[in-house]
Design a protein around this motif. Sequence first.
Motif, PDB file in Angstrom:
ATOM      1  N   PHE A 196      34.322 -59.234  36.263  1.00 39.79           N
ATOM      2  CA  PHE A 196      33.621 -60.515  36.265  1.00 39.79           C
ATOM      3  C   PHE A 196      33.349 -60.959  34.840  1.00 39.79           C
ATOM      4  O   PHE A 196      33.211 -60.112  33.970  1.00 39.79           O
ATOM      5  CB  PHE A 196      32.283 -60.392  37.016  1.00 39.79           C
ATOM      6  CG  PHE A 196      32.437 -60.089  38.469  1.00 39.79           C
ATOM      7  CD1 PHE A 196      32.644 -61.107  39.373  1.00 39.79           C
ATOM      8  CD2 PHE A 196      32.379 -58.782  38.925  1.00 39.79           C
ATOM      9  CE1 PHE A 196      32.781 -60.833  40.727  1.00 39.79           C
ATOM     10  CE2 PHE A 196      32.517 -58.496  40.273  1.00 39.79           C
ATOM     11  CZ  PHE A 196      32.722 -59.524  41.173  1.00 39.79           C
ATOM     12  N   PRO A 197      33.241 -62.252  34.602  1.00 38.94           N
ATOM     13  CA  PRO A 197      33.559 -63.363  35.505  1.00 38.94           C
ATOM     14  C   PRO A 197      35.073 -63.536  35.615  1.00 38.94           C
ATOM     15  O   PRO A 197      35.816 -63.187  34.706  1.00 38.94           O
ATOM     16  CB  PRO A 197      32.916 -64.570  34.847  1.00 38.94           C
ATOM     17  CG  PRO A 197      32.865 -64.241  33.403  1.00 38.94           C
ATOM     18  CD  PRO A 197      32.725 -62.746  33.313  1.00 38.94           C
ATOM     19  N   SER A 234      37.975 -71.396  41.892  1.00 35.22           N
ATOM     20  CA  SER A 234      36.709 -70.697  42.119  1.00 35.22           C
ATOM     21  C   SER A 234      36.346 -69.850  40.910  1.00 35.22           C
ATOM     22  O   SER A 234      37.210 -69.208  40.307  1.00 35.22           O
ATOM     23  CB  SER A 234      36.820 -69.794  43.348  1.00 35.22           C
ATOM     24  OG  SER A 234      37.039 -70.563  44.506  1.00 35.22           O
ATOM     25  N   ILE A 235      35.072 -69.856  40.597  1.00 32.84           N
ATOM     26  CA  ILE A 235      34.537 -69.030  39.520  1.00 32.84           C
ATOM     27  C   ILE A 235      33.641 -67.978  40.184  1.00 32.84           C
ATOM     28  O   ILE A 235      32.701 -68.331  40.897  1.00 32.84           O
ATOM     29  CB  ILE A 235      33.720 -69.873  38.515  1.00 32.84           C
ATOM     30  CG1 ILE A 235      34.575 -71.011  37.957  1.00 32.84           C
ATOM     31  CG2 ILE A 235      33.144 -68.991  37.412  1.00 32.84           C
ATOM     32  CD1 ILE A 235      33.773 -72.111  37.294  1.00 32.84           C
ATOM     33  N   LEU A 258      27.932 -71.156  45.902  1.00 34.67           N
ATOM     34  CA  LEU A 258      27.805 -70.248  47.035  1.00 34.67           C
ATOM     35  C   LEU A 258      27.341 -68.882  46.535  1.00 34.67           C
ATOM     36  O   LEU A 258      27.544 -68.533  45.373  1.00 34.67           O
ATOM     37  CB  LEU A 258      29.163 -70.096  47.739  1.00 34.67           C
ATOM     38  CG  LEU A 258      29.847 -71.397  48.161  1.00 34.67           C
ATOM     39  CD1 LEU A 258      31.306 -71.143  48.502  1.00 34.67           C
ATOM     40  CD2 LEU A 258      29.118 -72.029  49.326  1.00 34.67           C
ATOM     41  N   TYR A 259      26.748 -68.131  47.428  1.00 37.08           N
ATOM     42  CA  TYR A 259      26.375 -66.757  47.112  1.00 37.08           C
ATOM     43  C   TYR A 259      26.829 -65.875  48.262  1.00 37.08           C
ATOM     44  O   TYR A 259      26.529 -66.138  49.430  1.00 37.08           O
ATOM     45  CB  TYR A 259      24.863 -66.621  46.915  1.00 37.08           C
ATOM     46  CG  TYR A 259      24.434 -65.218  46.563  1.00 37.08           C
ATOM     47  CD1 TYR A 259      24.742 -64.681  45.317  1.00 37.08           C
ATOM     48  CD2 TYR A 259      23.739 -64.430  47.461  1.00 37.08           C
ATOM     49  CE1 TYR A 259      24.358 -63.381  44.979  1.00 37.08           C
ATOM     50  CE2 TYR A 259      23.344 -63.135  47.136  1.00 37.08           C
ATOM     51  CZ  TYR A 259      23.659 -62.621  45.891  1.00 37.08           C
ATOM     52  OH  TYR A 259      23.284 -61.346  45.558  1.00 37.08           O
ATOM     53  N   GLU A 260      27.569 -64.847  47.935  1.00 29.92           N
ATOM     54  CA  GLU A 260      28.084 -63.929  48.940  1.00 29.92           C
ATOM     55  C   GLU A 260      27.147 -62.724  48.999  1.00 29.92           C
ATOM     56  O   GLU A 260      27.185 -61.847  48.138  1.00 29.92           O
ATOM     57  CB  GLU A 260      29.526 -63.541  48.592  1.00 29.92           C
ATOM     58  CG  GLU A 260      30.436 -64.768  48.569  1.00 29.92           C
ATOM     59  CD  GLU A 260      31.842 -64.499  48.073  1.00 29.92           C
ATOM     60  OE1 GLU A 260      32.220 -63.328  47.893  1.00 29.92           O
ATOM     61  OE2 GLU A 260      32.560 -65.495  47.868  1.00 29.92           O
ATOM     62  N   LYS A 303      27.046 -59.541  46.708  1.00 30.61           N
ATOM     63  CA  LYS A 303      26.148 -59.999  45.629  1.00 30.61           C
ATOM     64  C   LYS A 303      26.935 -60.710  44.520  1.00 30.61           C
ATOM     65  O   LYS A 303      26.703 -60.503  43.335  1.00 30.61           O
ATOM     66  CB  LYS A 303      25.326 -58.848  45.079  1.00 30.61           C
ATOM     67  CG  LYS A 303      24.390 -58.241  46.113  1.00 30.61           C
ATOM     68  CD  LYS A 303      23.548 -57.162  45.518  1.00 30.61           C
ATOM     69  CE  LYS A 303      22.551 -56.527  46.436  1.00 30.61           C
ATOM     70  NZ  LYS A 303      22.562 -56.690  47.824  1.00 30.61           N
ATOM     71  N   VAL A 304      27.857 -61.551  44.951  1.00 30.42           N
ATOM     72  CA  VAL A 304      28.707 -62.297  44.023  1.00 30.42           C
ATOM     73  C   VAL A 304      28.385 -63.786  44.131  1.00 30.42           C
ATOM     74  O   VAL A 304      28.283 -64.331  45.237  1.00 30.42           O
ATOM     75  CB  VAL A 304      30.201 -62.043  44.335  1.00 30.42           C
ATOM     76  CG1 VAL A 304      31.096 -62.970  43.532  1.00 30.42           C
ATOM     77  CG2 VAL A 304      30.547 -60.600  44.047  1.00 30.42           C
ATOM     78  N   PHE A 305      28.217 -64.418  42.977  1.00 32.62           N
ATOM     79  CA  PHE A 305      28.053 -65.874  42.923  1.00 32.62           C
ATOM     80  C   PHE A 305      29.447 -66.487  42.909  1.00 32.62           C
ATOM     81  O   PHE A 305      30.335 -66.004  42.199  1.00 32.62           O
ATOM     82  CB  PHE A 305      27.281 -66.286  41.661  1.00 32.62           C
ATOM     83  CG  PHE A 305      25.858 -65.803  41.662  1.00 32.62           C
ATOM     84  CD1 PHE A 305      24.858 -66.554  42.262  1.00 32.62           C
ATOM     85  CD2 PHE A 305      25.528 -64.596  41.075  1.00 32.62           C
ATOM     86  CE1 PHE A 305      23.539 -66.114  42.263  1.00 32.62           C
ATOM     87  CE2 PHE A 305      24.220 -64.137  41.070  1.00 32.62           C
ATOM     88  CZ  PHE A 305      23.220 -64.894  41.671  1.00 32.62           C
ATOM     89  N   HIS A 306      29.618 -67.542  43.667  1.00 34.72           N
ATOM     90  CA  HIS A 306      30.935 -68.181  43.824  1.00 34.72           C
ATOM     91  C   HIS A 306      30.760 -69.684  43.669  1.00 34.72           C
ATOM     92  O   HIS A 306      30.132 -70.323  44.497  1.00 34.72           O
ATOM     93  CB  HIS A 306      31.485 -67.825  45.213  1.00 34.72           C
ATOM     94  CG  HIS A 306      32.789 -68.464  45.545  1.00 34.72           C
ATOM     95  ND1 HIS A 306      33.322 -68.415  46.816  1.00 34.72           N
ATOM     96  CD2 HIS A 306      33.666 -69.185  44.811  1.00 34.72           C
ATOM     97  CE1 HIS A 306      34.469 -69.070  46.847  1.00 34.72           C
ATOM     98  NE2 HIS A 306      34.686 -69.551  45.638  1.00 34.72           N
ATOM     99  N   LYS A 307      31.296 -70.224  42.589  1.00 28.94           N
ATOM    100  CA  LYS A 307      31.295 -71.681  42.380  1.00 28.94           C
ATOM    101  C   LYS A 307      32.688 -72.176  42.749  1.00 28.94           C
ATOM    102  O   LYS A 307      33.667 -71.852  42.068  1.00 28.94           O
ATOM    103  CB  LYS A 307      30.951 -72.051  40.939  1.00 28.94           C
ATOM    104  CG  LYS A 307      30.949 -73.570  40.695  1.00 28.94           C
ATOM    105  CD  LYS A 307      30.629 -73.927  39.264  1.00 28.94           C
ATOM    106  CE  LYS A 307      29.167 -74.101  38.994  1.00 28.94           C
ATOM    107  NZ  LYS A 307      28.473 -75.095  39.774  1.00 28.94           N
ATOM    108  N   ALA A 308      32.769 -72.931  43.839  1.00 27.52           N
ATOM    109  CA  ALA A 308      34.054 -73.445  44.323  1.00 27.52           C
ATOM    110  C   ALA A 308      34.169 -74.917  43.950  1.00 27.52           C
ATOM    111  O   ALA A 308      33.325 -75.725  44.327  1.00 27.52           O
ATOM    112  CB  ALA A 308      34.138 -73.280  45.839  1.00 27.52           C
TER     113      ALA A 308
END
Length: 162
Positions: free
Chosen positions: A74-75, A104-105, A139-141, A145-150
Amino acid sequence: MGNLKNAAATVHRKRRKRRGGSCCGINGANTYSADQMTYSPKIELVSTLNSSALLKALASGGIHNLVANDVSAFPRVVFSEIQDADADFADNKVYSFEVRYQISIFTQASTRGKETAIAAEIDKLMREIGYSRYNSQDLYETDTKVFHKARRYKKTYYQEGK
């Protein structure tokens, strides 16, 4: 309906003529010749993302198509094609197609501080090649525990000589 498509084709031709051959894009970046494959947009995208030293430095987990090689790094940036479809017709012939990508980030709490800078660099790069952003979600998975910016981008390519 046919008259609307013919009118659109006429407007398109006039716009291209006024712009000295370029069409609805930056220096003709949105035009393609009939013999080019529709995969040219993917080549353009990969080349653009990989050309940015800043993006490569920020996204130390890499830039990937569909699946990351190392899911613990990451990232990271992961892109996927959402759509590649014919868009406009004139005289029963296709003269443009629209391509849409999701970029996606993925970050964790320890790397989330880089997310805004990565998103800004991707926006800049995508605009340089004629894409516009039409959607973005944070988004948050919870399971990983991963942040996801789509973020979603689209661009229309016009065929030369139409």
